[in-house]
Design a protein around this motif. Sequence first.
Motif: not given
Length: 288
Positions: A11-12, A15, A18-19, A56, A60
């Motif tokens: 899942d990370g 992420e 996407d970043a 993070r 964020r």
Amino acid sequence: MAIIVEKPGVDGLIEAVDALREWQGEGSPWQLHPGDLGWFWRFGAETAAAAIRIWRRDGRILAVGLQDGADLLRLTTAPDARQDEKLARRLVEDVIEPERGVLPPGKVAIEAPKDALIRDLLPARGWRAGEPWTPLHRDLTEPVKAPELRIEVIGPEQAAVRAEVQRAAFDGSKFSAERWQAMASGVPYADARCLVAYDDHDNAVATVTVWSAGPGKPGVIEPMGVHRDHRGHGYGRKITAAAAVALQKLGASSAVVATPSSHVAAVATYESGGFQRLPEVRDLARDA
């Protein structure tokens, strides 16, 4: 808020993709691209996730690192965090202390954007300029002429052909149809295409994979290769042009690629395919 570093699960990893998509932009320095994670996905989602680090603050994502092999960390940050001193110092501590588990002890290297503050901080800790790389760029806002060569977009049925050309183009490659399937199952591959070029005798002679980061953003070539038995016929130039066409169809604003400056023939191939050579960039290296 404190900055934390994570070794994420799948899942990370998503992420992080996407970043990285969000951080791409025209005029930005060479940096880690979602396509780099997509290409690494050939080893499977769990292996790719294990190779990622995420920093993070207050939830964020500020930085993403890919441990690309045993001795290289490919690192980038959110554009507005490149000069964030607290982040840069945390990154330095995390990458120079082996017990933190980001990089192993000994000879290692870090790739980071040329405007990232970490590049100014590491030399004071014993790091030096490392291997020179040549970035290349092709604008895709104008029409791109397709090459006069049969080009096929590869799907699952042709994965074995794609893998065979990869192994014949790169000495020591262990790429396989199974690894292609793993790569194609990854999230970044939704914005990617694998191409194979064929000569007049239906021989598969060259291959390329292109990765878009979304409409209006730079796309990356990773990798491109010509079969060792079919070199010297301009197939590298032609498959590079086909890559530009594919990225343009995906909505990319430009095509980018970087290759070691020592690979003079590769640089020349990209230039012949319409790419413009940009100033060299260097990794930062630690000898021990």
